[in-house]
Motif scaffolding. Structure first.
Motif, short mmCIF file in Angstrom:
data_model
loop_
_atom_site.label_atom_id
_atom_site.label_comp_id
_atom_site.label_asym_id
_atom_site.label_seq_id
_atom_site.Cartn_x
_atom_site.Cartn_y
_atom_site.Cartn_z
N LEU A 1 0.92 -1.30 0.05
CA LEU A 1 0.12 -0.18 -0.08
C LEU A 1 0.89 1.11 0.02
N SER A 2 0.77 1.97 -0.80
CA SER A 2 1.25 3.39 -0.82
C SER A 2 0.94 4.27 0.12
N ASP A 3 1.85 5.16 0.75
CA ASP A 3 1.45 6.14 1.78
C ASP A 3 0.34 7.04 1.29
N GLU A 4 -0.37 7.55 2.03
CA GLU A 4 -1.38 8.54 1.55
C GLU A 4 -0.63 9.69 1.25
N MET A 5 0.35 9.97 1.75
CA MET A 5 1.22 11.22 1.65
C MET A 5 2.15 11.31 0.57
N VAL A 6 2.27 10.16 -0.44
CA VAL A 6 3.10 10.19 -1.38
C VAL A 6 2.86 10.95 -2.44
N GLY A 7 1.48 11.09 -2.74
CA GLY A 7 1.00 12.35 -3.72
C GLY A 7 1.84 13.54 -3.60
N LYS A 8 1.56 14.05 -2.13
CA LYS A 8 1.98 15.37 -1.81
C LYS A 8 3.61 15.54 -1.90
N ASN B 1 11.75 4.15 0.63
CA ASN B 1 10.52 3.38 0.47
C ASN B 1 9.39 4.33 0.74
N ASP B 2 8.73 4.56 -0.28
CA ASP B 2 7.64 5.50 -0.19
C ASP B 2 6.01 4.72 0.16
N ASN B 3 6.21 3.53 0.32
CA ASN B 3 5.04 2.73 0.58
C ASN B 3 4.49 3.13 2.30
N GLU B 4 3.63 2.55 2.49
CA GLU B 4 3.10 2.75 3.92
C GLU B 4 3.95 1.95 4.88
N PRO B 5 4.63 2.65 5.83
CA PRO B 5 5.41 1.98 6.82
C PRO B 5 4.64 0.70 7.42
N LYS B 6 5.30 -0.24 7.66
CA LYS B 6 4.72 -1.53 8.32
C LYS B 6 4.98 -1.14 9.88
N PRO B 7 4.17 -1.93 10.66
CA PRO B 7 4.42 -1.66 12.23
C PRO B 7 6.13 -2.32 12.37
N ALA B 8 6.82 -1.74 13.31
CA ALA B 8 8.03 -2.01 13.44
C ALA B 8 8.18 -3.74 14.07
N VAL B 9 6.94 -3.90 14.94
CA VAL B 9 7.18 -5.32 15.37
C VAL B 9 7.01 -6.28 14.34
N VAL B 10 5.89 -5.99 13.49
CA VAL B 10 5.93 -7.07 12.26
C VAL B 10 7.14 -7.14 11.38
N VAL B 11 7.98 -6.05 10.93
CA VAL B 11 8.99 -6.04 10.40
C VAL B 11 10.18 -6.81 11.26
N GLY B 12 10.37 -6.63 12.45
CA GLY B 12 11.03 -7.40 13.19
C GLY B 12 10.92 -8.93 13.40
N GLN B 13 9.53 -9.30 13.24
CA GLN B 13 9.26 -10.97 13.32
C GLN B 13 9.80 -11.42 12.04
N ARG B 14 9.32 -10.78 11.03
CA ARG B 14 9.70 -11.15 9.63
C ARG B 14 11.49 -11.33 9.56
N LEU B 15 11.87 -10.31 9.92
CA LEU B 15 13.52 -10.29 10.16
C LEU B 15 13.96 -11.53 10.73
N ASN B 16 13.34 -11.76 12.02
CA ASN B 16 13.81 -12.97 12.84
C ASN B 16 13.73 -14.39 12.22
N LYS B 17 12.38 -14.52 11.41
CA LYS B 17 12.19 -15.79 10.63
C LYS B 17 13.12 -15.80 9.48
N ILE B 18 13.42 -14.68 8.72
CA ILE B 18 14.33 -14.96 7.45
C ILE B 18 15.63 -15.39 8.05
N MET B 19 15.91 -14.42 8.73
CA MET B 19 17.60 -14.91 9.47
C MET B 19 17.61 -16.23 10.01
#
Length: 753
Positions: free
Chosen positions: A392-399, A494-512
């Motif tokens: 999802l693109s951030d709603e502020m990307v257009g501006k 990265n102009d997409n809507e930022p994901k929650p930091a806890v979600v990004v951290g969980q994915r980082l843990n699983k991939i590594m």
């Protein structure tokens, strides 16, 4: 120019007048001697050529343009055709020939091979006498009874066997030596009955009719001979034929598995593969679905590795889209699930039951005797991302895109600071652009500016405020000087809507974690960095790192923040070793930990900033005078309020003396850190010598002694993480009231690869 009579040198007659004084024996005498020898040698060679032309009918002068081998061939063939020689191979003492070399009548073949000269002669009389060439040039005739007697007093005699069918036989050399070859062009019939005689070193060089081959041709012949010998020996070991000697060596090689032999100084080792050791070719494919940090999946993986079976692992935490395929094939998402080709075998329970019954090998052979069809689970493909989630693109990307195009971005001078800031714009300029292009009033434009600052699209050049209307200078995050040097930045944020930091951290843990399960040793002490660099999992991790650009770190809890930055630090170390290589010296290490950075939450973070700034509550690193974050730094808002000394045993810096690399979960961070500390001290973190009353501690304790307290307090604290034996020894030292010596171990800075 004429010399004066007094300075004209006298004629040098030293060569003709032996009574001349030594003063007259100068350079001219050497020149005369050289000229005399040269003309004598030329005359001698002309006589040899003339004699060869008269007696053999060969125009030697015309043959000078022919190589030595062809000339010898012509001389041999012509001589054999003209006459059947009945004299010895050496010139007779009574010969009245004008040829200095003597009247040489037998056909000769002077072929240089392995340091021997081969001479072939033909006799008219069929007798059993033996001829021996002496150093004086005479031919000595020995009867058959004397032919095998060895004359030790004559070192220059050639060993020649009795005549057979009119030819002289030679004692053959060892079979391992390269065999001499006949000159090119001789017919097979001539080679069958020709025997070889080796010439002694005392044989006169005048015996040769033609010139010796050049050094280049000699080296070429020797190289060809060596190559032919090696090829012949190697082909012999592949075949089933050979003499008894070689067959015995071949039989012994099957027992030892390795055959060694030497050829002309070259040692060759041939390993013969045994039939019973050949791995059975499996036509099919073993595939199993797994998850990261799953004990059952680890057991299945270890089972296949111990038996040397190749398999394809599909980690549904990494390849999330494959979870739907797993549900379609098995009806649930439980792992592990093993497939032999397209057939479902089962999980760990089915594998253990079949292994205990002894039928696993037979079942494997039956199920994998056919090639894998297209219905089997497909292996992961490198370079393709899952599209199960829409970005999802951030709603502020257009501006933001409009502002990037319309704002006057340039270098400006801050008059109060007397400092030039680059690539910036004023706050009131952005307000005017927003009002003009988005039809809003000034208050709404200011609010939009604050939202852009909170989402880390823009920052104040000095970090003093979020956003205000006025003559304050701001710039986009990609224009900050340190951001382009970050290794998770690819030219734009990265102009997409930022994901929650806890979600990004969980994915980082699983991939590594999946990466370590595939490319690290079982104890995680050694890491295959080259394999990680080529893996699809690491490529996905690099893409995931771009989601860190604008995450909101302030929404993380204390445990989530602790796990997030511990995992990020260990992942960045692996990335840094792959991209930069591991540093060699102290200066390189300082740059390694300070210059390798990620942009996280709109700010750059180095390994040093994460460890000493965030995890150690902004404390100075060893041998440093300043803190990682200065006053007014926005990153101070993310610093952990309380230091947990266990973090030192959860951080891996890529060396052999550091704790093993691992990744943590927010839910069990405390227990996992205690487990990591216990494993570190039970392996090599501490040693106790009761006799010397000495405790050998890891140097990490010395470097960060401020985090642990006094030495006696440190030892009592370590007892909680030791096994019973070491804990008992340490308690005995601390309890008897005697002195305890603490020695810090040497730190091994070599890479853990």
């Amino acid at each position: 120019m004429h010399l004066p009579p007094s300075t004209k040198p006298p004629r040098d007659n030293a060569l003709f007048n032996p009574t001349s004084s030594k003063a007259t024996l100068c350079v001219h005498r050497k020149q005369y001697i050289f000229l005399f020898v040269f003309f004598f040698w030329v005359t001698k060679m002309e006589l040899i050529k003339a004699d060869a032309q008269d007696k053999l009918g060969i125009n030697v002068a015309e043959a000078n343009g022919v190589d030595d081998g062809n000339l010898v061939k012509e001389i041999i063939q012509t001589g054999l055709a003209k006459e059947n020689l009945s004299k010895s191979v050496h010139p007779s003492p009574n010969s009245n020939s004008d040829d200095p070399a003597g009247d040489i009548k037998p056909a000769q073949k002077d072929h240089q091979e392995d340091g021997f000269c081969e001479i072939e002669t033909e006799e008219e009389k069929q007798d059993s006498a033996t001829e021996i060439l002496g150093s004086d040039g005479a031919v000595k005739r020995i009867t058959s009874t004397e032919s095998h007697e060895e004359k030790e007093e004559n070192d220059d005699i050639i060993a020649v066997s009795p005549k057979t069918n009119g030819y002289i036989q030679v004692i053959q050399p060892d079979i391992h030596l390269p065999k001499p070859e006949a000159p090119p062009g001789l017919s097979p019939s001539q080679q069958q009955n020709e025997e070889v005689v080796t010439r002694s070193k005392s044989l006169s060089n005048s015996f040769t009719i033609v010139n010796m081959p050049s050094i280049g041709e000699f080296i070429k012949d020797r190289s060809n001979s060596l190559s032919a010998t090696i090829s012949k020996r190697l082909s012999f070991f592949k075949s089933d034929e050979g003499d008894d000697y070689n067959m015995n060596h071949k039989a012994n090689s099957f027992h030892s598995g390795v055959t060694e032999f030497n050829i002309s100084g070259l040692k060759v080792t041939v390993k013969l593969k045994k039939d019973d050791e050949e791995e059975e070719h499996i036509k099919g494919r073993i595939t199993f679905f797994s998850r990261s940090n799953c004990r059952d999946c680890t057991a299945v993986r270890s089972f296949f590795r111990e038996r040397g079976l190749q398999f394809v692992e599909i980690n549904i935490d990494v390849y999330r889209q494959r979870e739907k395929e797993l549900i379609e094939r098995t009806g649930n998402s439980q792992v592990p699930q093993i497939f032999f080709n397209e057939k479902l075998f089962g999980g760990l329970v089915a594998l253990n039951s079949l292994r205990n019954s002894g039928g696993f090998e037979q079942r494997l052979k039956v199920m994998l005797e056919k090639k894998c069809s297209g219905k089997a689970p497909a292996p992961p493909v490198y370079g393709f991302d899952d599209h199960d989630e829409e970005e999802l693109s951030d709603e502020m990307v257009g501006k933001v895109r409009v502002l990037r195009q319309k704002l006057p971005i340039q270098d400006r001078l801050m008059k109060m600071k007397m400092k030039i800031v680059k690539n910036c714009f004023a706050g009131n300029e952005m307000i005017e652009v927003l009002i003009r292009h988005f039809d809003c009033d000034r208050k709404e434009a200011v609010e939009i500016g604050k939202q852009l600052a909170r989402k880390h699209f823009i920052h104040h050049v000095l970090g003093e405020n979020d956003f205000e209307d006025g003559n304050h200078y701001y710039r986009f995050i990609e224009h900050e000087p340190s951001i382009p040097n970050c290794y998770n930045f690819r030219g734009s944020t990265n102009d997409n809507e930022p994901k929650p930091a806890v979600v990004v951290g969980q994915r980082l843990n699983k991939i590594m974690s999946a990466i370590l399960e595939s490319y690290a040793s079982d104890d995680r002490c050694l890491v295959d960095y080259a394999g990680i660099n080529k893996s699809e999992e690491f490529r996905r991790y690099v893409n995931l790192a771009q989601d860190l650009h604008r995450v909101d770190l302030l929404k993380l809890s204390q445990d989530e923040k602790l796990a997030f930055f511990l995992n990020l630090h260990n992942a960045m170390v692996i990335h840094a070793v792959i991209r930069l290589g591991y540093p060699e010296g102290a200066i390189d290490r300082r740059h390694f930990y300070s210059d390798f950075q990620y942009i996280v939450g709109g700010s750059p973070y180095s390994l040093n900033a994460i460890k000493n700034g965030i995890l150690r509550s902004n404390r100075r690193s060893p041998y440093s005078l300043v803190k990682p974050f200065g006053p007014g730094d926005k990153r101070l808002e993310v610093v952990l309020p309380k230091l947990n000394p266990l973090i030192h045993f959860g951080l891996c810096n890529g060396t052999r003396s550091s704790p093993t690399v691992r990744f943590f979960t927010p839910q069990g961070i405390e227990a996992e850190l205690r487990c990591a500390t216990r494993e570190f001290f039970q392996s090599n973190g501490i040693e106790v010598d009761l006799e010397k009353r000495t405790v050998y501690l890891t140097r990490i304790i010395k470097w960060f002694s401020a985090d642990f307290g006094q030495e006696k307090e440190i030892l009592r604290w370590i007892i909680n993480y030791l096994e019973a034996t070491k804990a008992g020894l340490l308690m005995h030292l601390l309890g008897d009231g005697g002195p305890v010596n603490i020695v810090y171990q040497d730190y091994d800075w070599s890479i853990n690869a």
